[in-house]
Enzyme design. Structure first.
Site, mmCIF file in Angstrom:
data_model
loop_
_atom_site.group_PDB
_atom_site.id
_atom_site.type_symbol
_atom_site.label_atom_id
_atom_site.label_comp_id
_atom_site.label_asym_id
_atom_site.label_seq_id
_atom_site.Cartn_x
_atom_site.Cartn_y
_atom_site.Cartn_z
ATOM 1 N N LYS A 79 -0.697 2.983 -17.737
ATOM 2 C CA LYS A 79 -0.154 4.118 -17.353
ATOM 3 C C LYS A 79 0.133 5.098 -18.956
ATOM 4 O O LYS A 79 0.260 6.335 -18.628
ATOM 5 C CB LYS A 79 1.367 4.040 -16.823
ATOM 6 C CG LYS A 79 1.298 3.269 -15.452
ATOM 7 C CD LYS A 79 2.555 3.590 -14.644
ATOM 8 C CE LYS A 79 2.351 3.412 -13.102
ATOM 9 N NZ LYS A 79 3.552 3.321 -12.403
ATOM 10 N N LYS A 126 -6.623 0.917 -8.105
ATOM 11 C CA LYS A 126 -5.934 0.627 -6.986
ATOM 12 C C LYS A 126 -5.502 2.285 -6.373
ATOM 13 O O LYS A 126 -5.377 2.959 -7.105
ATOM 14 C CB LYS A 126 -4.620 0.074 -7.878
ATOM 15 C CG LYS A 126 -3.283 0.061 -6.927
ATOM 16 C CD LYS A 126 -2.247 -0.327 -7.910
ATOM 17 C CE LYS A 126 -1.453 0.722 -8.249
ATOM 18 N NZ LYS A 126 0.114 0.391 -8.056
ATOM 19 N N LYS A 149 0.052 6.509 -5.625
ATOM 20 C CA LYS A 149 0.750 7.885 -5.060
ATOM 21 C C LYS A 149 0.629 8.926 -6.309
ATOM 22 O O LYS A 149 0.569 10.066 -5.921
ATOM 23 C CB LYS A 149 2.100 7.891 -4.808
ATOM 24 C CG LYS A 149 2.954 6.978 -5.604
ATOM 25 C CD LYS A 149 4.388 6.933 -4.929
ATOM 26 C CE LYS A 149 5.012 5.718 -4.841
ATOM 27 N NZ LYS A 149 5.206 4.630 -5.868
HETATM 28 N N1 AQP Z 1 -2.660 -0.188 -3.791
HETATM 29 C C1 AQP Z 1 -1.637 -0.913 -3.604
HETATM 30 N N2 AQP Z 1 -1.841 -2.019 -2.880
HETATM 31 C C2 AQP Z 1 -0.915 -2.878 -2.468
HETATM 32 N N3 AQP Z 1 0.337 -2.603 -2.735
HETATM 33 C C3 AQP Z 1 0.537 -1.592 -3.647
HETATM 34 N N4 AQP Z 1 1.731 -1.159 -4.253
HETATM 35 C C4 AQP Z 1 1.622 -0.042 -4.714
HETATM 36 N N5 AQP Z 1 0.470 0.391 -4.695
HETATM 37 C C5 AQP Z 1 -0.317 -0.679 -3.947
HETATM 38 C C6 AQP Z 1 2.915 -1.981 -3.914
HETATM 39 O O1 AQP Z 1 3.852 -1.236 -3.732
HETATM 40 C C7 AQP Z 1 5.171 -1.491 -4.534
HETATM 41 C C8 AQP Z 1 5.941 -0.049 -4.978
HETATM 42 O O2 AQP Z 1 4.987 0.076 -5.954
HETATM 43 P P1 AQP Z 1 5.784 1.377 -6.910
HETATM 44 O O3 AQP Z 1 5.662 2.477 -6.253
HETATM 45 O O4 AQP Z 1 6.878 0.768 -7.540
HETATM 46 O O5 AQP Z 1 4.682 1.223 -8.195
HETATM 47 P P2 AQP Z 1 3.297 1.261 -8.525
HETATM 48 O O6 AQP Z 1 2.829 -0.196 -8.053
HETATM 49 O O7 AQP Z 1 3.141 1.747 -9.519
HETATM 50 O O8 AQP Z 1 2.892 2.140 -7.297
HETATM 51 P P3 AQP Z 1 1.892 3.498 -7.234
HETATM 52 O O9 AQP Z 1 1.753 3.890 -5.897
HETATM 53 O O10 AQP Z 1 0.817 3.324 -7.895
HETATM 54 O O11 AQP Z 1 3.165 4.553 -8.046
HETATM 55 P P4 AQP Z 1 2.561 5.349 -9.361
HETATM 56 O O12 AQP Z 1 1.424 5.969 -8.930
HETATM 57 O O13 AQP Z 1 3.856 6.006 -9.398
HETATM 58 O O14 AQP Z 1 2.351 4.413 -10.263
HETATM 59 C C9 AQP Z 1 4.756 -2.631 -5.287
HETATM 60 O O15 AQP Z 1 5.268 -3.853 -4.585
HETATM 61 C C10 AQP Z 1 3.357 -2.707 -5.293
HETATM 62 O O16 AQP Z 1 2.754 -4.066 -5.717
#
Ligand code: AQP
Length: 344
Positions: free
Chosen positions: A123, A206, A209
């Site tokens: 990040k 991955k 969002k």
């Molecule tokens: N691509 C994914 N596949 C499976 N699980 C996922 N999770 C996130 N992306 C995937 C799971 O969703 C939960 C919440 O994640 P988060 O929003 O707290 O943080 P993150 O993992 O950093 O998700 P994003 O979408 O990638 O957010 P941003 O872009 O803001 O960093 C967790 O259980 C995660 O494993």
């Protein structure tokens, strides 16, 4: 001190997990996390689910967008099947005990442990000197989110595995340093066909969002046309689908679409391939679109309906915070006692 097994047995089976309101919900969040949160509701566990707004601000968030995204995430939880009576639904900042325990854990976690966290490196990227201190300390607050409830099980996607190992390390060190059996050694629950949903544009990344490309993800608010278009344009290879999972090994994009199909249909990858093995993507993609729309349209419709009643969402979160604090406050007070803070 008793061993880990005895320690686990002494704790109420309790699930905690959270999602950041750092954008709209994606299919990755739904399949990797929320759908499994719903499955864990029931008699076996107490369940606490959280919109982790304090984590979201570790990178810049527009205040109005953060408020909107927090309410929309709450609507997404409920529309997907989280029952706010059965589960405790909260936004993190309304339960101040998370941040209070987070400070104690900042003093337990070691710099060397934190420096190994790959999510910070991903990040912060090349500009780590300019990243917030909060982004670096994020996993210690995440450990507090979990342990302030003495949660025993945490359902997450595969990307959170390292943070959960750190949570176990923090609990172990705290218990050892103070000679207590106070914090449980939490079990990660990383299961199912879609523990890591990948970007539709790049099978090595991955689905996220905050990816700048909207075409890389399916948002839970996308309509049927948008979902079908994104799946039609999803990157694939020219070969037909194999009949066995082994045939997907070096085909990340094909594997991703099959995993998504399996998770949405509640089938195993082998069963899906038994049905679709030999088909070209021209035939498989419309099947996937149809299934995705069938499963996601009712959720997005319900989210839109709930978003018309923001006062009701706020009421649910206020009630959730009250229930959560009834669990968290005594655990925080006991932690302060153990650490040696005067409680007058
Ligand atoms: N691509 C994914 N596949 C499976 N699980 C996922 N999770 C996130 N992306 C995937 C799971 O969703 C939960 C919440 O994640 P988060 O929003 O707290 O943080 P993150 O993992 O950093 O998700 P994003 O979408 O990638 O957010 P941003 O872009 O803001 O960093 C967790 O259980 C995660 O494993």
């Amino acid at each position: 001190m008793s061993d880990g097994v005895q320690t686990q047995a002494a704790f109420t089976p309790r699930v905690f997990s959270g999602i950041q309101p750092s954008g709209g919900l994606t299919l990755g969040n739904y399949l990797g996390a929320i759908k499994r949160f719903v499955d864990m509701q029931g008699d076996a566990f107490e369940t606490i689910y959280c919109m982790v707004d304090l984590h979201a601000i570790t990178v810049w968030q527009d205040p109005a967008a953060l408020r909107h995204n927090t309410r929309e995430l709450c609507a997404g939880f409920i529309a997907s099947g989280i029952d706010p009576e059965q589960s405790v639904l909260i936004n993190q900042s309304q339960v101040p005990e998370h941040a209070q325990l987070g400070w104690i854990f900042n003093c337990v976690a070691r710099m060397g442990w934190m420096k190994r966290m790959t999510q910070f490196k991903d990040k912060a990227g090349k500009n780590a000197e300019n990243a917030s201190l909060g982004l670096f300390g994020y996993p210690a607050l995440m450990a507090a989110d979990i342990l302030i409830y003495h949660a025993t099980h945490v359902p997450v996607g595969d990307d959170q595995k390292q943070h959960l190992e750190l949570t176990r390390d923090i609990a172990t060190k705290f218990n050892h340093d103070f000679g207590v059996d106070f914090f449980p050694i939490t079990e990660p629950v990383i299961e199912g066909a879609a523990t890591r949903v990948m970007s539709l544009r790049d099978g090595s990344k991955k689905m996220s969002k905050s990816d700048p490309s909207d075409a890389s993800r399916i948002n839970m608010t996308d309509d049927g046309d948008a979902i079908a278009k994104k799946i039609r344009k999803a990157k694939t290879d020219p070969d037909a689908l194999p009949s066995e999972a082994k045939g997907l090994e070096d085909r990340p994009e094909a594997r991703n679409l099959v995993n998504i199909y399996a998770a949405l249909a509640d089938m195993s990858v082998d069963d899906v391939l038994r049905d679709v093995g030999g088909k070209q993507f021209g035939e498989f993609k419309p099947m996937l679109s149809e299934l995705a729309v069938e499963k996601l349209a009712p959720i997005s419709g319900e989210m839109a309906r709930l978003m018309n009643e923001p006062a009701e969402i706020d009421r649910i979160l206020a009630r959730g915070a009250e229930r959560a604090r009834a669990i968290a406050e005594p655990i925080l007070q006991q932690t302060y006692e153990i650490v040696g803070m005067v409680r007058s």
